[in-house]
Design a protein around this motif. Structure first.
Motif, PDB file in Angstrom:
ATOM      1  N   ALA A  39       0.827  -1.204   0.000  1.00  0.00           N
ATOM      2  CA  ALA A  39       0.000   0.000   0.000  1.00  0.00           C
ATOM      3  C   ALA A  39       0.864   1.258   0.000  1.00  0.00           C
ATOM      4  O   ALA A  39       0.520   2.257  -0.638  1.00  0.00           O
ATOM      5  CB  ALA A  39      -0.934   0.003   1.203  1.00  0.00           C
ATOM      6  N   MET A  40       1.994   1.229   0.696  1.00  0.00           N
ATOM      7  CA  MET A  40       2.880   2.385   0.725  1.00  0.00           C
ATOM      8  C   MET A  40       3.465   2.650  -0.660  1.00  0.00           C
ATOM      9  O   MET A  40       3.653   3.788  -1.045  1.00  0.00           O
ATOM     10  CB  MET A  40       4.004   2.181   1.746  1.00  0.00           C
ATOM     11  CG  MET A  40       3.532   2.277   3.185  1.00  0.00           C
ATOM     12  SD  MET A  40       2.822   3.878   3.607  1.00  0.00           S
ATOM     13  CE  MET A  40       4.273   4.873   3.643  1.00  0.00           C
ATOM     14  N   ARG A  41       3.744   1.567  -1.400  1.00  0.00           N
ATOM     15  CA  ARG A  41       4.242   1.757  -2.762  1.00  0.00           C
ATOM     16  C   ARG A  41       3.168   2.409  -3.627  1.00  0.00           C
ATOM     17  O   ARG A  41       3.465   3.219  -4.484  1.00  0.00           O
ATOM     18  CB  ARG A  41       4.658   0.420  -3.367  1.00  0.00           C
ATOM     19  CG  ARG A  41       6.090   0.079  -3.040  1.00  0.00           C
ATOM     20  CD  ARG A  41       6.553  -1.149  -3.786  1.00  0.00           C
ATOM     21  NE  ARG A  41       6.714  -2.183  -2.767  1.00  0.00           N
ATOM     22  CZ  ARG A  41       6.181  -3.395  -2.806  1.00  0.00           C
ATOM     23  NH1 ARG A  41       5.477  -3.785  -3.830  1.00  0.00           N
ATOM     24  NH2 ARG A  41       6.378  -4.237  -1.830  1.00  0.00           N
ATOM     25  N   ALA A  42       1.913   2.034  -3.397  1.00  0.00           N
ATOM     26  CA  ALA A  42       0.805   2.603  -4.166  1.00  0.00           C
ATOM     27  C   ALA A  42       0.497   4.024  -3.712  1.00  0.00           C
ATOM     28  O   ALA A  42      -0.073   4.805  -4.458  1.00  0.00           O
ATOM     29  CB  ALA A  42      -0.430   1.729  -4.035  1.00  0.00           C
ATOM     30  N   GLY A  43       0.848   4.342  -2.482  1.00  0.00           N
ATOM     31  CA  GLY A  43       0.605   5.690  -1.967  1.00  0.00           C
ATOM     32  C   GLY A  43      -0.056   5.639  -0.605  1.00  0.00           C
ATOM     33  O   GLY A  43      -0.661   4.641  -0.210  1.00  0.00           O
ATOM     34  N   VAL A  44       0.077   6.715   0.121  1.00  0.00           N
ATOM     35  CA  VAL A  44      -0.478   6.796   1.469  1.00  0.00           C
ATOM     36  C   VAL A  44      -2.005   6.729   1.434  1.00  0.00           C
ATOM     37  O   VAL A  44      -2.621   6.130   2.301  1.00  0.00           O
ATOM     38  CB  VAL A  44       0.000   8.091   2.172  1.00  0.00           C
ATOM     39  CG1 VAL A  44      -0.637   8.249   3.520  1.00  0.00           C
ATOM     40  CG2 VAL A  44       1.518   8.077   2.301  1.00  0.00           C
ATOM     41  N   GLY A  45      -2.609   7.304   0.409  1.00  0.00           N
ATOM     42  CA  GLY A  45      -4.073   7.266   0.299  1.00  0.00           C
ATOM     43  C   GLY A  45      -4.590   5.840   0.243  1.00  0.00           C
ATOM     44  O   GLY A  45      -5.592   5.509   0.879  1.00  0.00           O
ATOM     45  N   ASP A  46      -3.899   4.986  -0.493  1.00  0.00           N
ATOM     46  CA  ASP A  46      -4.299   3.578  -0.581  1.00  0.00           C
ATOM     47  C   ASP A  46      -4.158   2.900   0.774  1.00  0.00           C
ATOM     48  O   ASP A  46      -5.010   2.111   1.183  1.00  0.00           O
ATOM     49  CB  ASP A  46      -3.460   2.858  -1.631  1.00  0.00           C
ATOM     50  CG  ASP A  46      -3.986   1.472  -1.934  1.00  0.00           C
ATOM     51  OD1 ASP A  46      -5.223   1.329  -2.096  1.00  0.00           O
ATOM     52  OD2 ASP A  46      -3.177   0.527  -2.009  1.00  0.00           O
ATOM     53  N   ARG A  49      -7.069   3.979   2.930  1.00  0.00           N
ATOM     54  CA  ARG A  49      -8.298   3.305   2.505  1.00  0.00           C
ATOM     55  C   ARG A  49      -8.343   1.866   2.992  1.00  0.00           C
ATOM     56  O   ARG A  49      -9.346   1.395   3.507  1.00  0.00           O
ATOM     57  CB  ARG A  49      -8.455   3.370   0.997  1.00  0.00           C
ATOM     58  CG  ARG A  49      -9.005   4.690   0.488  1.00  0.00           C
ATOM     59  CD  ARG A  49      -9.308   4.621  -0.999  1.00  0.00           C
ATOM     60  NE  ARG A  49      -8.098   4.561  -1.821  1.00  0.00           N
ATOM     61  CZ  ARG A  49      -7.348   5.599  -2.131  1.00  0.00           C
ATOM     62  NH1 ARG A  49      -7.672   6.794  -1.695  1.00  0.00           N
ATOM     63  NH2 ARG A  49      -6.280   5.461  -2.889  1.00  0.00           N
TER      64      ARG A  49
END
Length: 71
Positions: A39-46, A49
């Motif tokens: 999720a961190m690789r995808a971004g903090v928003g992910d 969520r």
């Protein structure tokens, strides 16, 4: 003029808040490290969520157990 779904949404939030106020136990959320890293690789928003969905799922499971008991 409020729509029916808005009234139901408000009532559901009030019931949820009341159940949180009555709850004596803290809610503990466990997230696997692999999911956190992905999720961190995808971004903090992910990540936020995913954590939010996991929290809602945990709270619903606990509410079901309170209402009908353990399986």
């Amino acid at each position: 003029m409020e729509r029916t779904y808005q009234i139901e949404n408000r009532r559901a939030m009030q019931r949820f808040q009341a159940s949180l106020d009555q709850r004596q136990q803290p809610v503990q959320l466990l997230l696997p490290a692999v999911e956190i890293a992905a999720a961190m690789r995808a971004g903090v928003g992910d990540l936020i969520r995913r954590a939010g969905l996991a929290l809602m799922s945990l709270l619903m499971e606990q509410e079901v157990e309170e209402l009908v008991g353990c399986r």
